[in-house]
Design an enzyme around this catalytic site. Structure first.
Site, PDB file in Angstrom:
ATOM      1  N   HIS A  55       0.820  -1.082   0.228  1.00  0.00           N
ATOM      2  CA  HIS A  55      -0.061   0.125  -0.049  1.00  0.00           C
ATOM      3  C   HIS A  55       0.798   1.226  -0.025  1.00  0.00           C
ATOM      4  O   HIS A  55       0.360   2.185   0.645  1.00  0.00           O
ATOM      5  CB  HIS A  55      -0.977   0.093   1.110  1.00  0.00           C
ATOM      6  CG  HIS A  55      -2.035  -1.113   1.254  1.00  0.00           C
ATOM      7  ND1 HIS A  55      -2.989  -1.295   0.388  1.00  0.00           N
ATOM      8  CD2 HIS A  55      -1.736  -2.454   1.986  1.00  0.00           C
ATOM      9  CE1 HIS A  55      -3.797  -2.401   0.728  1.00  0.00           C
ATOM     10  NE2 HIS A  55      -3.080  -3.043   1.636  1.00  0.00           N
ATOM     11  N   ASN A 128     -10.009  -3.514   2.210  1.00  0.00           N
ATOM     12  CA  ASN A 128      -9.766  -3.378   0.710  1.00  0.00           C
ATOM     13  C   ASN A 128     -11.236  -2.987  -0.098  1.00  0.00           C
ATOM     14  O   ASN A 128     -12.226  -3.171   0.675  1.00  0.00           O
ATOM     15  CB  ASN A 128      -9.201  -4.666   0.155  1.00  0.00           C
ATOM     16  CG  ASN A 128      -7.751  -4.758   0.742  1.00  0.00           C
ATOM     17  OD1 ASN A 128      -6.969  -3.961   0.744  1.00  0.00           O
ATOM     18  ND2 ASN A 128      -7.477  -6.164   1.045  1.00  0.00           N
ATOM     19  N   TYR A 338       0.876  -4.642  11.463  1.00  0.00           N
ATOM     20  CA  TYR A 338       0.443  -3.370  11.218  1.00  0.00           C
ATOM     21  C   TYR A 338       1.168  -2.122  11.931  1.00  0.00           C
ATOM     22  O   TYR A 338       1.823  -1.085  11.494  1.00  0.00           O
ATOM     23  CB  TYR A 338      -1.171  -2.961  10.838  1.00  0.00           C
ATOM     24  CG  TYR A 338      -1.504  -3.431   9.484  1.00  0.00           C
ATOM     25  CD1 TYR A 338      -1.495  -4.797   9.208  1.00  0.00           C
ATOM     26  CD2 TYR A 338      -2.076  -2.424   8.522  1.00  0.00           C
ATOM     27  CE1 TYR A 338      -1.829  -5.351   7.928  1.00  0.00           C
ATOM     28  CE2 TYR A 338      -2.376  -3.020   7.305  1.00  0.00           C
ATOM     29  CZ  TYR A 338      -2.245  -4.122   6.867  1.00  0.00           C
ATOM     30  OH  TYR A 338      -2.566  -4.611   5.706  1.00  0.00           O
TER      31      TYR A 338
END
Length: 484
Positions: A55, A128, A338
């Site tokens: 990303h 997404n 993350y």
């Protein structure tokens, strides 16, 4: 009108000359005492933080989320507590595999990451534009992303790695079918849906829990780009989607999405025909209909791309009371990965940055670390438990328990039908959509050098739908696999 602002160094001292460095005479050499020059060059060398591993390229916008339906019987989350309640939010759209300078109009899933600045802390929904994913266990994620990146020998994209991995990971078939369908290249970020993808847990004020899936439905309508059109735009305007989002908001054409959820009673997880925590599968909307929650509107562009879009950090582990994790194995890995990526990329204190800072009071015992630019807790007590009136836990905000059983071992999901949902999706398509799907797959698989990889993947298509696999095989000029 005369500009009265004085140019200063980063430490606030006025700059006398910003056009000429300090030298020994007209020709130099340059003197090391020119600390303003050294600071400018040193800062310039460090202006780029490491780009996201995935990303990397994206666009962002500010807006608000407004509750339109009462869902308080399902969750005690304060920002969803009553109809009409508005919560400020920030969203980041992105491609997945490409670098910062890659094109917006490649065939790739799109990231759809939303940060809600709630009164109980930040809630991040990091999904997404597809309801499923390629894999269902986080242990395979680094390998999968390696296949999407460049060959370490040639520094070129590697179709052999892509299709070898997918053909050896049949759980990817559903997402592969979506990716190579018309929805694989959205016309703009505004013209695509968004999904939480994973299963999450909602808990109400009585402590009752439900499994939930999130669906953001675009009010602009779905629109996609044909492969030929996307390729042309890639060559003329690789920032097409970023530009489109910025211009729409700048012109007052504010994009909006309606948020819906599917709600599953906790006990249904043990009897549903699909494992509800397998992110490669969807829940049928006939079984669990969409229920409206609210509306998201984007109405403000960032003032500075780096400060807001690039430094924005999202984690699916940023929960608020009333929203919790599920046993989804892919989600469980992301809960760690993350935030850890942001600690590496932006710094351990990334949540102090304005774009990430919660709007409510933050009280904890974390101290120090790079870029600690608040008071660092001042002289307050810095450990817990303590006898000095420091912040204390609130037991009512413990997670809602659910039973887990079994032996500790490396185990797969118990459901291994990776073909039915992909076949159902193929059969839902019109003939024109099927033809484009097959053509896109054939074009992507032709560069693969080994026929055994192609035949293995064709075998998966055949299991999903006989026509599906046969048409791909014909397009590649290959016979059907033996025993197919």
């Amino acid at each position: 009108m005369e500009n009265k602002k004085k140019l200063t160094t980063s430490w606030g001292a006025p700059v006398g000359d910003n056009q000429n460095s300090i030298t020994a005479g007209h020709r130099g050499p340059t003197l090391i005492q020119d600390v303003h020059l050294l600071e400018k060059l040193a800062h310039f060398n460090r202006e780029r933080v490491p780009e996201r591993v995935v990303h990397a390229k994206g666009a962002g916008a500010h807006g608000y989320f407004e509750v339109t339906k009462d869902v308080s019987k399902f969750t005690k989350a304060d920002f969803l507590s009553k109809v009409g309640k508005r919560t400020p939010m920030f969203i980041r759209f992105s491609t997945v595999a490409g670098e910062l300078g890659s094109s917006d109009t490649v065939r790739d899933p799109r990231g759809f990451a939303v940060k809600f600045y709630t009164e109980e802390g930040n809630y991040d929904l990091v999904g997404n534009n597809t309801p499923v994913f390629f894999i269902r266990d986080a242990i395979k994620f680094p390998d999968f992303i390696h296949t999407q990146k460049r060959n370490p020998k040639t520094h070129l994209k590697n179709p052999n790695a892509v299709w070898d991995f997918w053909s050896l990971s049949p759980e990817s078939l559903h997402q592969v079918t979506i990716l190579f369908s018309d929805r694989g290249i959205p016309a703009t970020f505004r013209h695509m849906h968004g999904f939480g993808s994973h299963t999450f847990k909602w808990v109400n004020a009585a402590g009752e829990a439900y499994w939930v899936k999130y669906h953001f439905k675009t009010e602009q309508g779905i629109a996609n780009l044909a492969a030929e059109t996307a390729a042309e735009i890639t060559g003329t305007n690789p920032d097409y989607h970023i530009e489109d989002l910025h211009n729409a908001i700048e012109n007052g054409d504010y994009p909006a999405w309606r948020l819906y959820v599917q709600i599953m009673p906790l006990a249904d997880a043990d009897t549903y025909r699909w494992d509800p925590f397998d992110v490669t599968k969807v829940w049928s909307q006939k079984d669990y209909p969409l229920q409206e929650v609210g509306r998201m509107v984007l109405n403000k562009n960032p003032e500075n791309y780096f400060a807001e879009v690039e430094q924005a950090t999202f984690s699916p582990g940023n929960f608020v009371p009333g929203i919790e994790a599920s046993p989804d194995k892919m989600l469980q890995g992301r809960l760690f990965a993350y935030s850890d990526a942001h600690r590496y990329r932006v710094g351990v204190n990334h949540n102090l940055l304005p774009i990430n800072r919660p709007r409510n009071d933050v009280n904890h015992y974390q101290r120090d670390g790079q870029m600690r630019f608040d008071t660092n807790g001042g002289g307050a007590v810095y450990y817990e438990p303590n006898s000095f009136s420091g912040p204390k836990e609130t037991p009512e905000n413990n997670i809602a328990p659910y039973e887990v059983t079994g032996s500790a071992a490396s185990t797969a999901y118990s459901h291994d039908d990776h073909f039915t949902q992909a076949g159902d999706l193929y059969r839902l398509m019109s003939e024109e959509e099927r033809a484009r799907l097959v053509a896109n797959i054939v074009a992507a698989m032709k560069p693969v050098e080994r026929d055994d990889i192609k035949l293995r993947q064709i075998g998966h298509f055949l299991k999903a739908d006989r026509e599906y696999g046969t048409r791909v095989a014909e397009g590649l000029g290959l016979p059907l696999p033996v025993n197919a």
